[in-house]
Design an enzyme around this catalytic site. Sequence first.
Site, mmCIF file in Angstrom:
data_model
loop_
_atom_site.group_PDB
_atom_site.id
_atom_site.type_symbol
_atom_site.label_atom_id
_atom_site.label_comp_id
_atom_site.label_asym_id
_atom_site.label_seq_id
_atom_site.Cartn_x
_atom_site.Cartn_y
_atom_site.Cartn_z
ATOM 1 C CG ASN A 76 -2.235 0.700 0.907
ATOM 2 O OD1 ASN A 76 -2.386 1.323 -0.128
ATOM 3 N ND2 ASN A 76 -3.164 0.628 1.835
ATOM 4 C CG HIS A 98 -7.610 -0.568 7.997
ATOM 5 N ND1 HIS A 98 -6.541 0.290 8.040
ATOM 6 C CD2 HIS A 98 -7.448 -1.298 6.874
ATOM 7 C CE1 HIS A 98 -5.768 0.082 7.002
ATOM 8 N NE2 HIS A 98 -6.302 -0.879 6.265
#
Length: 139
Positions: free
Chosen positions: A52, A86
């Site tokens: 990422n 998240h």
Amino acid sequence: IGWLFAESMCIACNLGLVERDDGSVGYDDIINIDIWNVERQWEFSPTVRAWNKSVQKWMRRYVYELTKLPKSIRTDFVFGLSAFWHGVRPGYYLTFACGPPMIKLQQKVANLSRQMREENVHAEKRKKYRLRLCVDTTA
């Protein structure tokens, strides 16, 4: 695989094309995962940086570097913010809570290894410390 497919589609549409400092062009900003480096690293930090990558750059630039917190707890803050982003599931917080201690352990072992190299400690002993680092941070 889905992530790589999405990257390929963006590249095929010429999205994310950037000019580098040396004048050449590339898709550095759209390529988000360096699978080779994720899979082959012995240490935790390079693995995190290879996964990422766009978010890693953003978090470093706008959270880690601009935060007025002491440097010793900035990494903890960045991992905590990422866990919050998240979601609220406990597994996210448990997973992201493991990151900072592993990075700090990695830094201590790297400093010890560097010190051993400067003191001309035998290479076999240094390899044992690196192997121990790998086991401690991936187990």
